[in-house]
Design a protein around this motif. Structure first.
Motif, PDB file in Angstrom:
ATOM      1  N   LEU A 221      -2.724  -7.930  43.314  1.00 50.83           N
ATOM      2  CA  LEU A 221      -2.665  -9.232  43.965  1.00 50.83           C
ATOM      3  C   LEU A 221      -1.983 -10.208  43.025  1.00 50.83           C
ATOM      4  CD1 LEU A 221      -6.249  -9.658  45.528  1.00 50.83           C
ATOM      5  CD2 LEU A 221      -4.129  -9.100  46.733  1.00 50.83           C
ATOM      6  N   GLU A 222      -1.144 -11.055  43.590  1.00 49.66           N
ATOM      7  CA  GLU A 222      -0.544 -12.135  42.811  1.00 49.66           C
ATOM      8  C   GLU A 222      -1.544 -13.287  42.725  1.00 49.66           C
ATOM      9  OE1 GLU A 222       2.615 -11.582  41.497  1.00 49.66           O
ATOM     10  OE2 GLU A 222       2.270  -9.610  42.413  1.00 49.66           O
ATOM     11  N   VAL A 223      -1.577 -13.960  41.593  1.00 52.32           N
ATOM     12  CA  VAL A 223      -2.520 -15.058  41.371  1.00 52.32           C
ATOM     13  C   VAL A 223      -1.745 -16.272  40.884  1.00 52.32           C
ATOM     14  CG1 VAL A 223      -4.630 -15.799  40.198  1.00 52.32           C
ATOM     15  CG2 VAL A 223      -4.254 -13.364  40.670  1.00 52.32           C
ATOM     16  N   GLY A 224      -1.986 -17.413  41.494  1.00 53.22           N
ATOM     17  CA  GLY A 224      -1.320 -18.638  41.076  1.00 53.22           C
ATOM     18  C   GLY A 224      -2.276 -19.812  41.046  1.00 53.22           C
ATOM     19  N   VAL A 225      -2.161 -20.632  40.010  1.00 50.81           N
ATOM     20  CA  VAL A 225      -2.921 -21.868  39.894  1.00 50.81           C
ATOM     21  C   VAL A 225      -1.940 -23.023  39.796  1.00 50.81           C
ATOM     22  CG1 VAL A 225      -4.377 -23.264  38.366  1.00 50.81           C
ATOM     23  CG2 VAL A 225      -5.015 -20.918  38.860  1.00 50.81           C
ATOM     24  N   THR A 226      -2.202 -24.066  40.567  1.00 54.22           N
ATOM     25  CA  THR A 226      -1.348 -25.249  40.555  1.00 54.22           C
ATOM     26  C   THR A 226      -2.133 -26.438  40.027  1.00 54.22           C
ATOM     27  OG1 THR A 226      -0.147 -24.432  42.495  1.00 54.22           O
ATOM     28  CG2 THR A 226       0.126 -26.748  41.941  1.00 54.22           C
ATOM     29  N   THR A 227      -1.559 -27.146  39.070  1.00 59.22           N
ATOM     30  CA  THR A 227      -2.208 -28.333  38.502  1.00 59.22           C
ATOM     31  C   THR A 227      -1.528 -29.612  38.973  1.00 59.22           C
ATOM     32  OG1 THR A 227      -0.824 -28.155  36.512  1.00 59.22           O
ATOM     33  CG2 THR A 227      -2.987 -27.075  36.466  1.00 59.22           C
ATOM     34  N   PRO A 250       6.371 -26.436  35.598  1.00 65.02           N
ATOM     35  CA  PRO A 250       5.366 -26.738  34.569  1.00 65.02           C
ATOM     36  C   PRO A 250       3.973 -26.946  35.148  1.00 65.02           C
ATOM     37  CG  PRO A 250       6.738 -28.668  34.994  1.00 65.02           C
ATOM     38  CD  PRO A 250       7.366 -27.524  35.737  1.00 65.02           C
ATOM     39  N   PHE A 251       3.873 -27.068  36.467  1.00 59.94           N
ATOM     40  CA  PHE A 251       2.578 -27.292  37.114  1.00 59.94           C
ATOM     41  C   PHE A 251       2.028 -26.026  37.761  1.00 59.94           C
ATOM     42  CE2 PHE A 251       5.071 -31.261  37.495  1.00 59.94           C
ATOM     43  CZ  PHE A 251       4.320 -32.047  36.616  1.00 59.94           C
ATOM     44  N   VAL A 252       2.658 -24.894  37.493  1.00 55.08           N
ATOM     45  CA  VAL A 252       2.244 -23.626  38.091  1.00 55.08           C
ATOM     46  C   VAL A 252       2.059 -22.581  36.998  1.00 55.08           C
ATOM     47  CG1 VAL A 252       2.928 -21.731  39.611  1.00 55.08           C
ATOM     48  CG2 VAL A 252       3.394 -24.090  40.285  1.00 55.08           C
ATOM     49  N   ARG A 253       0.979 -21.825  37.125  1.00 55.37           N
ATOM     50  CA  ARG A 253       0.755 -20.686  36.250  1.00 55.37           C
ATOM     51  C   ARG A 253       0.488 -19.473  37.124  1.00 55.37           C
ATOM     52  NH1 ARG A 253      -3.817 -20.037  31.427  1.00 55.37           N
ATOM     53  NH2 ARG A 253      -3.150 -17.945  30.761  1.00 55.37           N
ATOM     54  N   MET A 254       1.128 -18.350  36.821  1.00 56.43           N
ATOM     55  CA  MET A 254       1.013 -17.172  37.678  1.00 56.43           C
ATOM     56  C   MET A 254       0.778 -15.905  36.869  1.00 56.43           C
ATOM     57  SD  MET A 254       3.743 -17.523  40.776  1.00 56.43           S
ATOM     58  CE  MET A 254       3.429 -18.665  42.121  1.00 56.43           C
ATOM     59  N   THR A 255       0.112 -14.948  37.504  1.00 54.94           N
ATOM     60  CA  THR A 255      -0.068 -13.618  36.950  1.00 54.94           C
ATOM     61  C   THR A 255      -0.397 -12.682  38.098  1.00 54.94           C
ATOM     62  OG1 THR A 255      -1.169 -12.327  35.200  1.00 54.94           O
ATOM     63  CG2 THR A 255      -2.552 -13.827  36.484  1.00 54.94           C
ATOM     64  N   ARG A 256      -0.818 -11.466  37.792  1.00 58.68           N
ATOM     65  CA  ARG A 256      -1.274 -10.543  38.829  1.00 58.68           C
ATOM     66  C   ARG A 256      -2.528  -9.852  38.329  1.00 58.68           C
ATOM     67  NH1 ARG A 256       3.862  -6.640  39.335  1.00 58.68           N
ATOM     68  NH2 ARG A 256       4.229  -8.308  40.822  1.00 58.68           N
ATOM     69  N   ALA A 257      -3.319  -9.368  39.264  1.00 59.31           N
ATOM     70  CA  ALA A 257      -4.621  -8.818  38.886  1.00 59.31           C
ATOM     71  C   ALA A 257      -5.125  -7.869  39.951  1.00 59.31           C
ATOM     72  CB  ALA A 257      -5.627  -9.948  38.691  1.00 59.31           C
ATOM     73  N   ARG A 258      -6.132  -7.090  39.565  1.00 61.14           N
ATOM     74  CA  ARG A 258      -6.846  -6.251  40.527  1.00 61.14           C
ATOM     75  C   ARG A 258      -8.170  -6.888  40.921  1.00 61.14           C
ATOM     76  NH1 ARG A 258      -4.373  -2.012  37.287  1.00 61.14           N
ATOM     77  NH2 ARG A 258      -2.951  -0.817  38.635  1.00 61.14           N
TER      78      ARG A 258
END
Length: 321
Positions: A221-227, A250-258
């Protein structure tokens, strides 16, 4: 004399009565007759939340193929009921956004969608699961979920996809909330954020290409956080999504995870596949690899249809090169 088509197995239709496209359910019956359907199970529901019971009934009655008529909410409810059952699903996109169908290259054209459901490729796709419920496209908490909650059925009926933009403008000044997010058991984000998104495919609500590298069959799954906060910062985020990669902002951080766990500093509404759910202070999510089988355009069909995608937002030919 035109030869009759060979009969197929048991086919079930689970249809949202208030959704329509093409010639409606009457045309669907004619198209199913042309396909030589042997036994037809037919279930109509007045709202999507009544669909899971009918989908499970279709499974119990021995359906080999379940055709889901409706939008993303209808598809999500049926996918949740049929996940990991082994039954094949055909999507007939009669909703407002039809994000899952769009990502898979299934057109909003009834004869073509039926053709894909019967003659396309059976593809095992991942699902996400949040707080015990499956989703196919995305899950979100914060700005995204608040926007979707306000875009009620009446507004969507009047404005279509523009309803999300309209309600989004009302929430763009929303306050940031403390979020503690763990990825596969490891702390990943701790701070104030306006939105947390989980994606299984690339294109999300409003047609935004949020997850550039997403694939619905990669086991992640893709994961994103927006500040972002306020119209200027949100304009920069959306502009970056439109012209470049989302994670360049600069207001977005993304990764992927299970597996993902998020603890929230205040109760917030969450959404699955564009449908608002309850209010929570914690989200527990995971990927369900190959959790559902969906009929998608065959390779030859995808090459002939420049709009068909692989779930990444790229044309099928580009993804194979």
């Amino acid at each position: 004399m035109v030869p009759r088509k060979q009969k197929v197995g048991t086919v079930a239709v689970v249809a949202h009565q208030r959704k329509t496209f093409g010639g409606g359910l009457d045309e669907l019956r004619r198209l199913l007759a042309d396909e030589g359907v042997g036994e037809l199970l037919w279930y109509e529901v007045p709202k999507s939340k009544k669909a899971p019971k009918q989908a499970r009934k279709a499974l119990k009655e021995g359906a080999d193929l379940v055709l889901v008529w409706g939008g993303d909410g209808m598809v999500q409810r049926c996918v949740d009921a049929l996940a990991e059952s082994g039954v094949t699903i055909g999507i007939l996109p009669a909703g407002t956004a039809n994000l899952f169908a769009q990502n898979l290259g299934i057109p909003e054209d009834l004869p073509k969608a039926v053709h894909i459901a019967f003659h396309g490729e059976s593809r095992k796709l991942d699902l996400g699961k949040v707080n015990g419920e499956h989703f196919a496209v995305m899950a979100g908490v914060g700005f995204d979920a608040a926007m979707i909650k306000d875009a009620d059925r009446g507004l969507k009926d009047r404005l279509g996809r523009a309803a999300y933009v309209w309600t989004g403008l009302r929430h763009i000044r929303g306050e940031l909330v403390q979020m503690d997010v763990r990825i596969d058991g490891v702390p990943w984000f701790e701070g104030e954020a306006s939105c947390l998104l989980l994606g299984n495919v690339g294109t999300i609500t409003g047609g935004i290409e949020a997850f550039d590298d997403a694939r619905p069959d990669d086991g992640w799954l893709e994961v994103g956080v927006t500040t972002a906060k306020g119209p200027i910062q949100w304009a920069r985020v959306l502009g970056r999504m439109t012209t470049g990669r989302s994670d360049d902002s600069p207001f977005v951080r993304m990764t992927r995870a299970r597996k993902i766990t998020a603890k929230l500093g205040a109760p917030m509404t969450y959404e699955l596949d564009g449908g608002a759910k309850g209010t929570v202070t914690e989200l527990k999510a995971k990927v369900v690899p190959a959790g559902i089988t969906i009929r998608v355009p065959a390779t030859t069909d995808a090459s002939e249809n420049p709009d068909a995608t692989t779930g990444t937002g790229e044309p099928a030919d580009a993804a194979r090169s």
